[in-house]
Design an enzyme around this catalytic site. Structure first.
Site, mmCIF file in Angstrom:
data_model
loop_
_atom_site.group_PDB
_atom_site.id
_atom_site.type_symbol
_atom_site.label_atom_id
_atom_site.label_comp_id
_atom_site.label_asym_id
_atom_site.label_seq_id
_atom_site.Cartn_x
_atom_site.Cartn_y
_atom_site.Cartn_z
ATOM 1 N N GLU A 77 0.819 -1.222 0.000
ATOM 2 C CA GLU A 77 0.000 0.000 0.000
ATOM 3 C C GLU A 77 0.854 1.275 0.000
ATOM 4 O O GLU A 77 0.387 2.327 0.432
ATOM 5 C CB GLU A 77 -0.947 -0.006 1.193
ATOM 6 C CG GLU A 77 -1.998 -1.102 1.108
ATOM 7 C CD GLU A 77 -3.118 -0.873 2.104
ATOM 8 O OE1 GLU A 77 -4.208 -0.459 1.676
ATOM 9 O OE2 GLU A 77 -2.890 -1.108 3.313
ATOM 10 N N HIS A 96 -0.440 5.222 7.917
ATOM 11 C CA HIS A 96 -1.600 4.416 7.515
ATOM 12 C C HIS A 96 -1.753 3.293 8.529
ATOM 13 O O HIS A 96 -0.807 2.552 8.782
ATOM 14 C CB HIS A 96 -1.420 3.833 6.122
ATOM 15 C CG HIS A 96 -2.438 2.758 5.828
ATOM 16 N ND1 HIS A 96 -3.797 3.029 5.808
ATOM 17 C CD2 HIS A 96 -2.321 1.430 5.607
ATOM 18 C CE1 HIS A 96 -4.452 1.897 5.572
ATOM 19 N NE2 HIS A 96 -3.583 0.912 5.455
ATOM 20 N N HIS A 98 -4.639 0.446 10.833
ATOM 21 C CA HIS A 98 -5.925 -0.252 10.960
ATOM 22 C C HIS A 98 -6.388 -0.150 12.411
ATOM 23 O O HIS A 98 -7.005 -1.069 12.935
ATOM 24 C CB HIS A 98 -5.774 -1.721 10.544
ATOM 25 C CG HIS A 98 -5.113 -1.910 9.202
ATOM 26 N ND1 HIS A 98 -4.302 -2.961 8.914
ATOM 27 C CD2 HIS A 98 -5.173 -1.152 8.080
ATOM 28 C CE1 HIS A 98 -3.863 -2.859 7.655
ATOM 29 N NE2 HIS A 98 -4.371 -1.768 7.131
ATOM 30 N N HIS A 168 -11.605 -0.799 6.464
ATOM 31 C CA HIS A 168 -10.168 -1.040 6.304
ATOM 32 C C HIS A 168 -9.361 -0.361 7.411
ATOM 33 O O HIS A 168 -8.713 -1.028 8.205
ATOM 34 C CB HIS A 168 -9.764 -0.541 4.906
ATOM 35 C CG HIS A 168 -8.300 -0.616 4.604
ATOM 36 N ND1 HIS A 168 -7.788 -0.326 3.363
ATOM 37 C CD2 HIS A 168 -7.234 -0.921 5.369
ATOM 38 C CE1 HIS A 168 -6.475 -0.481 3.370
ATOM 39 N NE2 HIS A 168 -6.121 -0.829 4.573
HETATM 40 MN MN MN Z 1 -4.069 -1.174 5.051
#
Ligand code: MN
Length: 233
Positions: A77, A96, A98, A168
């Site tokens: 990603e 980034h 979760h 996500h």
């Molecule tokens: Mn991810």
């Protein structure tokens, strides 16, 4: 790899470990920082668990998602970082993750994530949500695995500090590593507080003015938290 700012590398290693130790990153997720003297390049770990990152694992990336040194496995990603850095010159660091409490706010359309506490004032009064189905249809693995998806996510982010990614996680941006680490930690805390408060009754949120003024004050004091978190890892 070209010679890079060793202090920046050390700060990036610390950011990985701080975010992992506080449960924002686990086996997944990543943090990056743009290089001041080379704004079209950013530093990020190779594909690995953030808690295990050392200075030797930090890799220079270009904005097309290529590792500048060859033969290194990079995060799938990475295009999240590439496309946000390309579109937002004000952004110099990105997380980034979760982290779980935030995910809940990406899946309930009627309830926007917004600041309930002065420490998370940067969230303001509404947080954008990225819907991958609008960009890539109903059958994806939910990951931002191409420049096109990176651009679609960046469009949803707009000029905000944080974008939720439906089903996500989230991506948060900042002007530097201390600010983005602060934002990742306090966004997750705000999501927990907001969920708890909503279970108890009608919630009083920060107004736009309160959020703006509190965020300005917090930005002047982030160094204190950063020093504490760096010391504790
Ligand atoms: Mn991810």
């Amino acid at each position: 790899m070209r010679p890079v700012d060793r202090n920046l590398v050390e700060d990036l290693v610390a950011a990985n470990r701080i975010l992992a130790s506080r449960g924002i990153l686990d086996g997944f997720g990543h943090v990056s920082v743009r290089q001041a003297e080379r704004p079209d390049r950013f530093l990020m770990a190779r594909s690995m668990a953030p808690a295990l990152v050392t200075a030797d694992d930090i890799v220079e990336h270009d904005l097309d998602g290529r590792a500048v040194a060859s033969g290194i496995s990079t995060y799938l990603e990475r295009f999240i970082h590439c496309e946000i850095y390309r579109a937002r010159p004000d952004v110099h660091a990105i997380v980034h993750s979760h982290s779980p409490a935030l995910i809940a706010f990406g899946v309930v359309e009627s309830t926007p994530l917004r600041a309930v506490c002065h420490t998370a004032a940067f969230l303001g009064t509404c947080t954008p949500v990225f819907e991958i189905r609008e960009a890539a249809g109903p059958a994806t693995d939910m990951l931002i695995r191409s420049p096109e998806l990176g651009r679609a996510l960046t469009q949803s982010l707009g000029s905000s500090p944080l974008v939720l990614m439906r089903g996500h996680g989230s991506t948060v941006v900042g002007a530097n590593l201390p600010q983005v680490v602060y934002r990742a930690i306090y966004a997750e805390l705000n999501a927990r507080l907001q969920s708890e408060a909503m279970r108890s009754g009608a919630v009083t949120y920060l107004t736009e003015d309160e959020a703006r003024l509190a965020a300005e004050t917090n930005d002047g004091a982030i160094g204190r938290s950063w020093e504490l978190w760096r010391r504790a890892i």
